[in-house]
Design a protein around this motif. Structure first.
Motif, PDB file in Angstrom:
ATOM      1  N   ASN A  88       2.949  12.480  -9.007  1.00 46.81           N
ATOM      2  CA  ASN A  88       1.535  12.221  -9.221  1.00 46.81           C
ATOM      3  C   ASN A  88       1.084  12.662 -10.618  1.00 46.81           C
ATOM      4  O   ASN A  88       0.992  13.858 -10.898  1.00 46.81           O
ATOM      5  CB  ASN A  88       0.718  12.947  -8.154  1.00 46.81           C
ATOM      6  CG  ASN A  88      -0.737  12.577  -8.224  1.00 46.81           C
ATOM      7  OD1 ASN A  88      -1.287  12.442  -9.309  1.00 46.81           O
ATOM      8  ND2 ASN A  88      -1.367  12.400  -7.082  1.00 46.81           N
ATOM      9  N   PHE A 118      -0.752   5.185   6.984  1.00 43.26           N
ATOM     10  CA  PHE A 118      -0.240   6.227   6.082  1.00 43.26           C
ATOM     11  C   PHE A 118      -0.964   6.178   4.750  1.00 43.26           C
ATOM     12  O   PHE A 118      -1.399   7.209   4.225  1.00 43.26           O
ATOM     13  CB  PHE A 118       1.272   6.074   5.851  1.00 43.26           C
ATOM     14  CG  PHE A 118       1.740   6.935   4.705  1.00 43.26           C
ATOM     15  CD1 PHE A 118       1.969   8.286   4.886  1.00 43.26           C
ATOM     16  CD2 PHE A 118       1.887   6.397   3.432  1.00 43.26           C
ATOM     17  CE1 PHE A 118       2.355   9.090   3.835  1.00 43.26           C
ATOM     18  CE2 PHE A 118       2.271   7.196   2.369  1.00 43.26           C
ATOM     19  CZ  PHE A 118       2.501   8.550   2.576  1.00 43.26           C
ATOM     20  N   ALA A 122       1.690   1.432   9.808  1.00 45.63           N
ATOM     21  CA  ALA A 122       2.262   1.838   8.525  1.00 45.63           C
ATOM     22  C   ALA A 122       1.157   1.974   7.476  1.00 45.63           C
ATOM     23  O   ALA A 122       1.151   2.915   6.683  1.00 45.63           O
ATOM     24  CB  ALA A 122       3.314   0.829   8.079  1.00 45.63           C
ATOM     25  N   ALA A 182      -6.609  11.957   1.454  1.00 39.88           N
ATOM     26  CA  ALA A 182      -6.166  13.297   1.047  1.00 39.88           C
ATOM     27  C   ALA A 182      -6.330  13.482  -0.456  1.00 39.88           C
ATOM     28  O   ALA A 182      -6.779  14.541  -0.921  1.00 39.88           O
ATOM     29  CB  ALA A 182      -4.710  13.513   1.461  1.00 39.88           C
ATOM     30  N   ILE A 238      -1.762  12.679 -11.982  1.00 39.42           N
ATOM     31  CA  ILE A 238      -3.031  13.420 -12.036  1.00 39.42           C
ATOM     32  C   ILE A 238      -2.780  14.894 -11.740  1.00 39.42           C
ATOM     33  O   ILE A 238      -3.331  15.782 -12.419  1.00 39.42           O
ATOM     34  CB  ILE A 238      -4.052  12.837 -11.039  1.00 39.42           C
ATOM     35  CG1 ILE A 238      -4.166  11.311 -11.184  1.00 39.42           C
ATOM     36  CG2 ILE A 238      -5.415  13.491 -11.220  1.00 39.42           C
ATOM     37  CD1 ILE A 238      -4.552  10.837 -12.559  1.00 39.42           C
ATOM     38  N   TYR A 288     -10.070   5.088  -8.633  1.00 37.75           N
ATOM     39  CA  TYR A 288      -8.879   4.359  -8.201  1.00 37.75           C
ATOM     40  C   TYR A 288      -8.630   4.521  -6.699  1.00 37.75           C
ATOM     41  O   TYR A 288      -8.422   3.542  -5.982  1.00 37.75           O
ATOM     42  CB  TYR A 288      -7.653   4.817  -8.988  1.00 37.75           C
ATOM     43  CG  TYR A 288      -6.358   4.548  -8.287  1.00 37.75           C
ATOM     44  CD1 TYR A 288      -5.894   3.238  -8.127  1.00 37.75           C
ATOM     45  CD2 TYR A 288      -5.608   5.585  -7.724  1.00 37.75           C
ATOM     46  CE1 TYR A 288      -4.712   2.979  -7.451  1.00 37.75           C
ATOM     47  CE2 TYR A 288      -4.424   5.332  -7.053  1.00 37.75           C
ATOM     48  CZ  TYR A 288      -3.990   4.035  -6.911  1.00 37.75           C
ATOM     49  OH  TYR A 288      -2.828   3.773  -6.234  1.00 37.75           O
ATOM     50  N   HIS A 289      -8.677   5.754  -6.229  1.00 36.96           N
ATOM     51  CA  HIS A 289      -8.376   5.987  -4.807  1.00 36.96           C
ATOM     52  C   HIS A 289      -9.447   5.367  -3.912  1.00 36.96           C
ATOM     53  O   HIS A 289      -9.128   4.869  -2.835  1.00 36.96           O
ATOM     54  CB  HIS A 289      -8.237   7.485  -4.528  1.00 36.96           C
ATOM     55  CG  HIS A 289      -6.969   8.079  -5.053  1.00 36.96           C
ATOM     56  ND1 HIS A 289      -5.717   7.723  -4.570  1.00 36.96           N
ATOM     57  CD2 HIS A 289      -6.738   8.985  -6.021  1.00 36.96           C
ATOM     58  CE1 HIS A 289      -4.782   8.394  -5.226  1.00 36.96           C
ATOM     59  NE2 HIS A 289      -5.376   9.169  -6.113  1.00 36.96           N
ATOM     60  N   GLY A 348      -4.471   7.542   4.987  1.00 38.16           N
ATOM     61  CA  GLY A 348      -4.454   8.999   5.000  1.00 38.16           C
ATOM     62  C   GLY A 348      -4.136   9.569   3.622  1.00 38.16           C
ATOM     63  O   GLY A 348      -4.718  10.579   3.208  1.00 38.16           O
ATOM     64  N   TYR A 349      -3.249   8.903   2.929  1.00 37.09           N
ATOM     65  CA  TYR A 349      -2.863   9.372   1.597  1.00 37.09           C
ATOM     66  C   TYR A 349      -4.053   9.357   0.638  1.00 37.09           C
ATOM     67  O   TYR A 349      -4.335  10.346  -0.036  1.00 37.09           O
ATOM     68  CB  TYR A 349      -1.733   8.503   1.034  1.00 37.09           C
ATOM     69  CG  TYR A 349      -1.411   8.841  -0.395  1.00 37.09           C
ATOM     70  CD1 TYR A 349      -0.644   9.949  -0.694  1.00 37.09           C
ATOM     71  CD2 TYR A 349      -1.919   8.081  -1.446  1.00 37.09           C
ATOM     72  CE1 TYR A 349      -0.372  10.298  -2.001  1.00 37.09           C
ATOM     73  CE2 TYR A 349      -1.642   8.423  -2.765  1.00 37.09           C
ATOM     74  CZ  TYR A 349      -0.875   9.525  -3.032  1.00 37.09           C
ATOM     75  OH  TYR A 349      -0.610   9.868  -4.328  1.00 37.09           O
ATOM     76  N   HIS A 350      -4.732   8.225   0.573  1.00 37.89           N
ATOM     77  CA  HIS A 350      -5.862   8.120  -0.353  1.00 37.89           C
ATOM     78  C   HIS A 350      -6.994   9.071   0.036  1.00 37.89           C
ATOM     79  O   HIS A 350      -7.642   9.658  -0.840  1.00 37.89           O
ATOM     80  CB  HIS A 350      -6.356   6.679  -0.422  1.00 37.89           C
ATOM     81  CG  HIS A 350      -5.380   5.750  -1.073  1.00 37.89           C
ATOM     82  ND1 HIS A 350      -4.994   5.875  -2.386  1.00 37.89           N
ATOM     83  CD2 HIS A 350      -4.690   4.681  -0.597  1.00 37.89           C
ATOM     84  CE1 HIS A 350      -4.112   4.928  -2.691  1.00 37.89           C
ATOM     85  NE2 HIS A 350      -3.913   4.193  -1.622  1.00 37.89           N
ATOM     86  N   ALA A 373       0.813  -1.218   0.000  1.00 36.01           N
ATOM     87  CA  ALA A 373       0.000   0.000   0.000  1.00 36.01           C
ATOM     88  C   ALA A 373       0.843   1.263   0.000  1.00 36.01           C
ATOM     89  O   ALA A 373       0.381   2.323  -0.410  1.00 36.01           O
ATOM     90  CB  ALA A 373      -0.943   0.004   1.203  1.00 36.01           C
ATOM     91  N   TYR A 374       2.080   1.178   0.451  1.00 33.97           N
ATOM     92  CA  TYR A 374       2.932   2.373   0.498  1.00 33.97           C
ATOM     93  C   TYR A 374       4.339   2.097  -0.022  1.00 33.97           C
ATOM     94  O   TYR A 374       5.227   2.939   0.060  1.00 33.97           O
ATOM     95  CB  TYR A 374       3.025   2.921   1.927  1.00 33.97           C
ATOM     96  CG  TYR A 374       3.261   1.837   2.949  1.00 33.97           C
ATOM     97  CD1 TYR A 374       4.533   1.382   3.202  1.00 33.97           C
ATOM     98  CD2 TYR A 374       2.191   1.231   3.613  1.00 33.97           C
ATOM     99  CE1 TYR A 374       4.758   0.355   4.099  1.00 33.97           C
ATOM    100  CE2 TYR A 374       2.402   0.212   4.507  1.00 33.97           C
ATOM    101  CZ  TYR A 374       3.684  -0.219   4.749  1.00 33.97           C
ATOM    102  OH  TYR A 374       3.893  -1.243   5.631  1.00 33.97           O
ATOM    103  N   TRP A 421      -8.778  16.206  -2.284  1.00 32.25           N
ATOM    104  CA  TRP A 421      -8.271  17.138  -3.309  1.00 32.25           C
ATOM    105  C   TRP A 421      -9.110  17.042  -4.581  1.00 32.25           C
ATOM    106  O   TRP A 421      -9.559  18.057  -5.127  1.00 32.25           O
ATOM    107  CB  TRP A 421      -6.809  16.817  -3.603  1.00 32.25           C
ATOM    108  CG  TRP A 421      -6.206  17.612  -4.717  1.00 32.25           C
ATOM    109  CD1 TRP A 421      -5.956  18.964  -4.722  1.00 32.25           C
ATOM    110  CD2 TRP A 421      -5.782  17.112  -5.991  1.00 32.25           C
ATOM    111  NE1 TRP A 421      -5.394  19.319  -5.932  1.00 32.25           N
ATOM    112  CE2 TRP A 421      -5.274  18.217  -6.718  1.00 32.25           C
ATOM    113  CE3 TRP A 421      -5.766  15.841  -6.583  1.00 32.25           C
ATOM    114  CZ2 TRP A 421      -4.766  18.081  -8.009  1.00 32.25           C
ATOM    115  CZ3 TRP A 421      -5.263  15.708  -7.862  1.00 32.25           C
ATOM    116  CH2 TRP A 421      -4.762  16.817  -8.561  1.00 32.25           C
TER     117      TRP A 421
END
Lengths: 148, 148
Positions: A76, A132, A129, A139, A78, A103-104, A135-137, A16-17, A143
């Motif tokens: 990124n 993270f 872990a 965010a 996108i 996707y996200h 939180g990333y997806h 995942a990361y 956006w």
DNA sequence: AAGGCCATGTAACAAGTTACATGATTAA
DNA sequence: TTAATCATGTAACTTGTTACATGGCCTT
């Protein structure tokens, strides 16, 4: 474990990361063997080659943990398209954003599932872990929602 | 523009979410020239070589915008260290997290500054794209704060 | 005008990706 | 038992990084 087994396990725990490909794993195993960090076991079916870690390998792993992790390279595609928004039709952009959101959302659902499993198994470090990635997806989705 | 100028400009506009190195730019320019997408201008001081885009290059750019952007490869060395938390002392981990927080704080301050400039210049697409990076660093900081 | 500095470009290297070949296993 | 599928590993290629060499420019 064999290259395939290692890849599958690493992908589940770290994927995942930390993106990886099978080919990298297969290339590194003989390299690690030549450094004495792993040793080959007896070949199995389908010409599969299991390896096991050596004491020197464990020491090398511990040493690696003390090295400077550095920081990630953010890249990124996108956001890159968004930066060139003025050169595209809004329909094109909208579709790009819609696909990215899809996707996200999928990635988020998947990693949440995996993390739940980890917690159930008492694998706390892995779960932390994974947070993270969650939180990333989130965010990224926030956006995309804001700019669409 | 020369390779150095292109790199500086791209880094300012896109660097927050699209990592690059000078060497990539220098390698691609002759490749683009051989495809007719850019043409060489008259050499300047310090053996600098300016290039300019051709009509074919502009068409290729537009075509590129229609291609599938794909999705990013997530690869975070701090999350990776977190996943192996059980093999480290808590002091080690704490230091790793502290340094990462420092990095994200600096990056956040920097991109906010750059974004402000973009907005002032009316460069809305660039500003919107930069918002991704802002959200990213904020998410990373939130994660680090939660796990420390 | 001499020394250090910084920007230019190159080249060697390392890492990542994609495409391929092989051979068990499964299912019809 | 034959065809299709899938896992294993390899090899070629592309991309990204690091280290190097050169030569203007600026400062003292």
């Amino acid at each position: 474990m064999t290259g395939g087994q290692l890849m599958a396990e690493a992908d589940r725990r770290l994927g995942a990361y930390w993106s990886m490909t099978r080919s990298q794993v297969y290339r590194e195993l003989p390299a690690l063997a030549s450094m004495g960090y792993v040793k080959m076991g007896r070949p199995g079916p389908r010409s599969s080659q299991p390896y096991s870690i050596t004491p020197a390998g464990k020491r090398a792993f511990t040493r690696w943990l003390t090295e400077d992790p550095g920081h990630e390279a953010i890249r990124n595609p996108i956001a890159l398209r968004a930066a060139f928004g003025a050169y595209q039709t809004s329909a094109q952009l909208t579709q790009t954003y819609a696909r990215a959101s899809e996707y996200h959302n999928e990635a988020l659902a998947h990693i949440r599932e995996v993390t739940k499993e980890m917690k159930k198994d008492g694998d706390d470090s892995a779960a932390v872990a994974s947070d993270f990635a969650i939180g990333y997806h989130k965010a990224a989705l926030a956006w995309l929602k804001a700019i669409k």
